[in-house]
Design a protein around this motif. Structure first.
Motif, PDB file in Angstrom:
ATOM      1  N   MET A 256      15.094   1.022   1.816  1.00 16.40           N
ATOM      2  CA  MET A 256      13.652   1.435   1.664  1.00 16.40           C
ATOM      3  C   MET A 256      12.707   1.656   0.424  1.00 16.40           C
ATOM      4  O   MET A 256      11.572   1.661   0.344  1.00 16.40           O
ATOM      5  N   TYR A 257      13.717   1.683  -0.603  1.00 16.31           N
ATOM      6  CA  TYR A 257      12.845   1.794  -1.854  1.00 16.31           C
ATOM      7  C   TYR A 257      12.971   0.673  -2.816  1.00 16.31           C
ATOM      8  O   TYR A 257      13.856   0.164  -3.428  1.00 16.31           O
ATOM      9  N   PRO A 258      11.615  -0.077  -2.769  1.00 18.43           N
ATOM     10  CA  PRO A 258      11.437  -1.025  -3.769  1.00 18.43           C
ATOM     11  C   PRO A 258      11.522  -0.944  -5.394  1.00 18.43           C
ATOM     12  O   PRO A 258      11.484   0.274  -5.621  1.00 18.43           O
ATOM     13  N   GLU A 259      11.884  -1.963  -5.809  1.00 19.21           N
ATOM     14  CA  GLU A 259      11.825  -1.729  -7.494  1.00 19.21           C
ATOM     15  C   GLU A 259      10.285  -1.901  -7.898  1.00 19.21           C
ATOM     16  O   GLU A 259       9.576  -2.525  -7.638  1.00 19.21           O
ATOM     17  N   THR A 260      10.453  -0.824  -9.094  1.00 22.91           N
ATOM     18  CA  THR A 260       8.760  -0.753  -9.545  1.00 22.91           C
ATOM     19  C   THR A 260       8.875  -0.885 -11.151  1.00 22.91           C
ATOM     20  O   THR A 260       7.755  -0.920 -11.817  1.00 22.91           O
ATOM     21  N   VAL A 261       9.835  -1.337 -11.650  1.00 24.16           N
ATOM     22  CA  VAL A 261      10.113  -1.420 -13.174  1.00 24.16           C
ATOM     23  C   VAL A 261       9.356  -2.394 -13.767  1.00 24.16           C
ATOM     24  O   VAL A 261       9.172  -3.632 -13.028  1.00 24.16           O
ATOM     25  N   GLY A 262       8.629  -2.087 -14.867  1.00 24.02           N
ATOM     26  CA  GLY A 262       8.067  -3.175 -15.600  1.00 24.02           C
ATOM     27  C   GLY A 262       6.574  -3.333 -15.177  1.00 24.02           C
ATOM     28  O   GLY A 262       5.902  -4.410 -15.707  1.00 24.02           O
ATOM     29  N   ARG A 263       6.068  -2.815 -13.869  1.00 23.44           N
ATOM     30  CA  ARG A 263       4.876  -3.249 -13.334  1.00 23.44           C
ATOM     31  C   ARG A 263       3.765  -2.199 -14.020  1.00 23.44           C
ATOM     32  O   ARG A 263       4.231  -0.870 -13.892  1.00 23.44           O
ATOM     33  N   SER A 264       2.686  -2.300 -14.027  1.00 24.32           N
ATOM     34  CA  SER A 264       1.406  -1.598 -14.451  1.00 24.32           C
ATOM     35  C   SER A 264       1.281  -0.574 -12.956  1.00 24.32           C
ATOM     36  O   SER A 264       1.737  -0.953 -11.846  1.00 24.32           O
ATOM     37  N   LEU A 265       0.410   0.712 -13.136  1.00 24.18           N
ATOM     38  CA  LEU A 265       0.409   1.509 -12.029  1.00 24.18           C
ATOM     39  C   LEU A 265      -0.539   0.484 -10.966  1.00 24.18           C
ATOM     40  O   LEU A 265      -0.342   0.904  -9.725  1.00 24.18           O
ATOM     41  N   GLU A 266      -1.431  -0.392 -11.616  1.00 24.92           N
ATOM     42  CA  GLU A 266      -2.000  -1.134 -10.427  1.00 24.92           C
ATOM     43  C   GLU A 266      -1.149  -2.249 -10.065  1.00 24.92           C
ATOM     44  O   GLU A 266      -1.530  -2.615  -8.697  1.00 24.92           O
ATOM     45  N   GLU A 267      -0.423  -2.646 -10.627  1.00 24.59           N
ATOM     46  CA  GLU A 267       0.284  -3.845  -9.872  1.00 24.59           C
ATOM     47  C   GLU A 267       1.268  -3.513  -8.773  1.00 24.59           C
ATOM     48  O   GLU A 267       1.905  -4.021  -7.827  1.00 24.59           O
TER      49      GLU A 267
ATOM     50  N   GLY B 125      16.435  -0.542 -14.251  1.00 22.69           N
ATOM     51  CA  GLY B 125      15.585  -0.586 -13.001  1.00 22.69           C
ATOM     52  C   GLY B 125      15.920   0.789 -12.245  1.00 22.69           C
ATOM     53  O   GLY B 125      16.698   1.473 -12.357  1.00 22.69           O
ATOM     54  N   ARG B 126      15.029   1.023 -11.423  1.00 26.89           N
ATOM     55  CA  ARG B 126      14.999   2.313 -10.724  1.00 26.89           C
ATOM     56  C   ARG B 126      16.103   2.063  -9.510  1.00 26.89           C
ATOM     57  O   ARG B 126      16.905   3.162  -9.562  1.00 26.89           O
ATOM     58  N   ARG B 127      16.057   0.916  -8.828  1.00 28.54           N
ATOM     59  CA  ARG B 127      16.972   1.039  -7.650  1.00 28.54           C
ATOM     60  C   ARG B 127      18.443   1.133  -8.048  1.00 28.54           C
ATOM     61  O   ARG B 127      19.189   1.802  -7.410  1.00 28.54           O
ATOM     62  N   PRO B 128      19.022   0.370  -9.079  1.00 29.00           N
ATOM     63  CA  PRO B 128      20.407   0.346  -9.351  1.00 29.00           C
ATOM     64  C   PRO B 128      20.869   1.878  -9.807  1.00 29.00           C
ATOM     65  O   PRO B 128      21.963   2.185  -9.623  1.00 29.00           O
ATOM     66  N   MET B 129      20.107   2.464 -10.605  1.00 25.89           N
ATOM     67  CA  MET B 129      20.236   3.757 -10.869  1.00 25.89           C
ATOM     68  C   MET B 129      20.448   4.833  -9.890  1.00 25.89           C
ATOM     69  O   MET B 129      21.443   5.591  -9.917  1.00 25.89           O
ATOM     70  N   LEU B 130      19.538   4.597  -8.896  1.00 26.33           N
ATOM     71  CA  LEU B 130      19.484   5.509  -7.778  1.00 26.33           C
ATOM     72  C   LEU B 130      20.847   5.279  -6.856  1.00 26.33           C
ATOM     73  O   LEU B 130      21.618   6.050  -6.377  1.00 26.33           O
ATOM     74  N   LEU B 131      20.763   3.925  -6.589  1.00 23.47           N
ATOM     75  CA  LEU B 131      22.197   3.668  -5.805  1.00 23.47           C
ATOM     76  C   LEU B 131      23.438   3.989  -6.438  1.00 23.47           C
ATOM     77  O   LEU B 131      24.357   4.544  -5.613  1.00 23.47           O
ATOM     78  N   ALA B 132      23.801   3.669  -7.638  1.00 23.69           N
ATOM     79  CA  ALA B 132      24.871   4.275  -8.474  1.00 23.69           C
ATOM     80  C   ALA B 132      25.044   5.597  -8.350  1.00 23.69           C
ATOM     81  O   ALA B 132      26.104   6.159  -8.257  1.00 23.69           O
TER      82      ALA B 132
ATOM     83  N   GLY C   9       5.051  -5.936   2.935  1.00 24.02           N
ATOM     84  CA  GLY C   9       5.646  -5.382   4.206  1.00 24.02           C
ATOM     85  C   GLY C   9       6.998  -5.451   4.347  1.00 24.02           C
ATOM     86  O   GLY C   9       7.545  -5.057   5.627  1.00 24.02           O
ATOM     87  N   HIS C  10       7.740  -5.152   3.331  1.00 24.82           N
ATOM     88  CA  HIS C  10       9.323  -5.065   3.458  1.00 24.82           C
ATOM     89  C   HIS C  10       9.516  -3.639   3.494  1.00 24.82           C
ATOM     90  O   HIS C  10       9.982  -2.956   2.653  1.00 24.82           O
ATOM     91  N   VAL C  11       9.278  -3.238   4.822  1.00 28.48           N
ATOM     92  CA  VAL C  11       9.849  -1.790   5.071  1.00 28.48           C
ATOM     93  C   VAL C  11      11.114  -1.244   5.022  1.00 28.48           C
ATOM     94  O   VAL C  11      11.783  -0.023   4.224  1.00 28.48           O
ATOM     95  N   PHE C  12      11.855  -2.020   5.578  1.00 30.43           N
ATOM     96  CA  PHE C  12      13.367  -1.961   5.829  1.00 30.43           C
ATOM     97  C   PHE C  12      14.214  -2.665   4.757  1.00 30.43           C
ATOM     98  O   PHE C  12      15.513  -2.939   5.228  1.00 30.43           O
ATOM     99  N   THR C  13      13.471  -3.741   4.220  1.00 32.49           N
ATOM    100  CA  THR C  13      14.281  -4.847   3.429  1.00 32.49           C
ATOM    101  C   THR C  13      13.843  -4.684   1.793  1.00 32.49           C
ATOM    102  O   THR C  13      13.401  -5.744   1.206  1.00 32.49           O
ATOM    103  N   ALA C  14      13.879  -3.560   1.155  1.00 38.09           N
ATOM    104  CA  ALA C  14      13.583  -3.170  -0.069  1.00 38.09           C
ATOM    105  C   ALA C  14      13.779  -4.246  -1.137  1.00 38.09           C
ATOM    106  O   ALA C  14      13.285  -4.450  -2.095  1.00 38.09           O
ATOM    107  N   TRP C  15      15.231  -4.604  -0.972  1.00 43.75           N
ATOM    108  CA  TRP C  15      15.807  -5.581  -1.925  1.00 43.75           C
ATOM    109  C   TRP C  15      15.260  -6.972  -1.870  1.00 43.75           C
ATOM    110  O   TRP C  15      15.616  -7.852  -2.740  1.00 43.75           O
ATOM    111  N   ALA C  16      14.590  -7.237  -0.783  1.00 43.33           N
ATOM    112  CA  ALA C  16      14.000  -8.666  -0.682  1.00 43.33           C
ATOM    113  C   ALA C  16      12.528  -8.696  -1.279  1.00 43.33           C
ATOM    114  O   ALA C  16      11.859  -9.719  -1.282  1.00 43.33           O
TER     115      ALA C  16
END
Length: 515
Positions: free
Chosen positions: A457-468, A324-331, A476-483
């Motif tokens: 602020m950065y949501p996970e995008t892994v595994g989704r099509s560009l349209e998804e 996933g993108r988030r775990p890699m960026l955070l670590a 609307g999770h602007v400051f709660t990306a983990w949710a």
């Protein structure tokens, strides 16, 4: 002919070949870092001081900034494929000027032109890759962009190392001339690969788009279920964006767009403020300050860092769509901040102002333990970037935007990368010359700030099509990306890209239960 057609229709081959464009950036990085201690280079260009050397290095990212902005028009009007071909041709011109340069002005002009090429390719290649691959392999393919950069750095550095044994200006002119070969291969080879199906559809060339999708994802079968579903999804998205999409740069400010534009630009900014390219451009200065002052020993130690950069990018490519993108960026941001603080602390504790090769620098002397600790910490910093931030910083922005603004938004994000690259390349030599070890604390702090920003602020995008990905930003999770709901955007297309529909698996389970 049939065999070559199959090769040109393989998404792995198509995506990885386009990555040669990223390799051009890597070639430039080590084309300068390898000559900083070359006496023939220093004599030819009148021993540039910290400010002048910073300007020479920064001229390339200055050109890249221009090139990245130009993609906003070229990629949408000419197409993704012709833009990549053009980037290769421009690089050849820049390389010729650098190779033949007799003064600083000519060298800077050549580097600016080469920079325009790098700006074009670094912005359009991720777009092209993301649009010709299925979601299940998109992260892996786009992350190859970073791997190609590391290979460019490594190959050019060893060419520089070998040519350093040549007596005379050929020791730096030969490497600068040879770097045009990959660009020629890129421009010629791209003639045989397909255009982006999403761009074709947006231009009203639906039949060609369907054929490209069939070749890439259905082995030429236009009736393949995955091909049909992807075609219909692109069709719906394009029709919607023709009515609601961007007509100008101001449309980047329409509801739903600013947040994504900000995230894409900010991630490219953080990738530069992490300090990685500083460690690549000026690794000679870093290791000189650590007390490794022998020219050959310094070059060998530098090469180890470049090898690690290539090797540690491989796990990220293989597992980016699993981790996933988030775990890699955070670590990555946490680890990079830690290693930079360690380098700065060791230099601050054991170093002092001294004279090395006629220049005053902050240096650690007669302390092998501290020297080795600084070098190892630098290696670990590079490894931390290579396995985390490096690949994700190219993959994530290419996933964020809808088709109609993708060309403009990705190029704007990439231009942000080059803007900060230019600023840092120009400012770091004077910084090391004035505040020395404190420079590392500054970049370490940037990494910790990036961790906080990404976490919120950065949501996970892994595994989704560009349209998804569209649906992610509608929550609307602007400051709660983990949710972010992990099931948002999980459509039949996503289920199919792995090769086995989950719906079929569930049916099988129901049949077993009935039995």
């Amino acid at each position: 002919m049939k065999y070559s057609a199959r090769i040109a229709s393989n998404p792995y081959v198509v995506g990885s070949f386009a990555c040669i464009g990223g390799g051009l950036f890597g070639l430039d990085i080590s084309s300068m870092s390898g000559v900083l201690s070359n006496q023939y280079y220093l004599n030819q260009f009148h021993h540039p001081g910290s400010g002048a050397q910073g300007a020479i290095v920064a001229s390339m990212p200055a050109g890249s900034f221009i090139g990245a902005l130009a993609v906003t028009q070229l990629a949408d009007r000419m197409g993704r494929k012709p833009t990549i071909i053009l980037a290769g041709l421009i690089w050849v011109i820049g390389s010729i000027l650098q190779c033949a340069s007799v003064n600083r002005g000519m060298l800077v002009a050549g580097r600016i032109i080469s920079g325009i090429s790098v700006g074009l390719s670094s912005a359009v290649v991720p777009i092209y890759q993301s649009e010709i691959t299925a979601p299940s392999i998109r992260g892996r393919i786009v992350s190859l962009q970073q791997w190609s950069i590391t290979w460019g750095i490594l190959i050019q550095y060893f060419i520089q190392f070998g040519c350093s044994y040549i007596q005379g200006v050929a020791s730096f002119r030969i490497p600068w001339g040879l770097q045009m070969i990959p660009a020629i291969i890129l421009s010629f080879g791209m003639l045989f690969f397909p255009e982006s199906p999403r761009w074709l559809f947006d231009q009203g060339r639906e039949g060609e788009a369907l054929q490209v999708l069939a070749d890439l994802h259905g082995r030429g079968d236009k009736s393949d279920e995955l091909v049909v579903l992807e075609y219909e999804e692109i069709k719906e998205q394009v029709i919607f964006e023709r009515n609601e999409g961007a007509k100008s740069y101001l449309d980047l400010l329409k509801p739903g767009n600013p947040r994504r534009v900000f995230l894409g630009c900010a991630l490219q900014m953080w990738s530069q403020l992490s300090g990685m390219n500083v460690m690549m451009y000026y690794i000679v200065y870093v290791f000189q300050g650590a007390g490794l002052t022998g020219v050959r020993g310094n070059l060998i130690a530098d090469s180890v860092q470049y090898v690690l950069n290539v090797a540690l990018t491989v796990p990220a490519i293989l597992y980016i769509d699993k981790w996933g993108r988030r775990p890699m960026l955070l670590a990555g941001t946490l680890l990079m901040g830690f290693w930079l603080f360690l380098v700065g602390g060791l230099q601050g504790r054991f170093g002092h102002w001294g004279i090395v090769n006629g220049a005053q620098i902050w240096v650690v002397e007669n302390n092998d333990a501290a020297t080795k600790a600084i070098i190892v910490s630098s290696y670990l910093f590079v490894c931390s970037f290579a396995i985390t931030m490096g690949p994700v910083s190219w993959t994530y922005p290419a996933e964020l935007f809808p088709l109609k603004i993708r060309g403009k938004a990705v190029s704007l994000a990439t231009a942000t990368n080059w803007l900060f690259n230019f600023s840092l390349a120009y400012a770091v030599p004077p910084g090391l010359n004035s505040i020395a070890w404190k420079t590392y604390f500054i970049f370490g702090t940037f990494n910790f700030a990036a961790f906080v920003h990404i976490f919120f602020m950065y949501p996970e995008t892994v595994g989704r099509s560009l349209e998804e990905v569209e649906e992610i930003f509608q929550q609307g999770h602007v400051f709660t990306a983990w949710a972010i709901d992990k099931n948002v955007g999980k459509k039949t297309l996503h289920d199919l890209v792995g090769g086995k529909p989950k719906r079929s698996e569930s049916v099988d389970e129901e049949e077993k239960e009935k039995a």
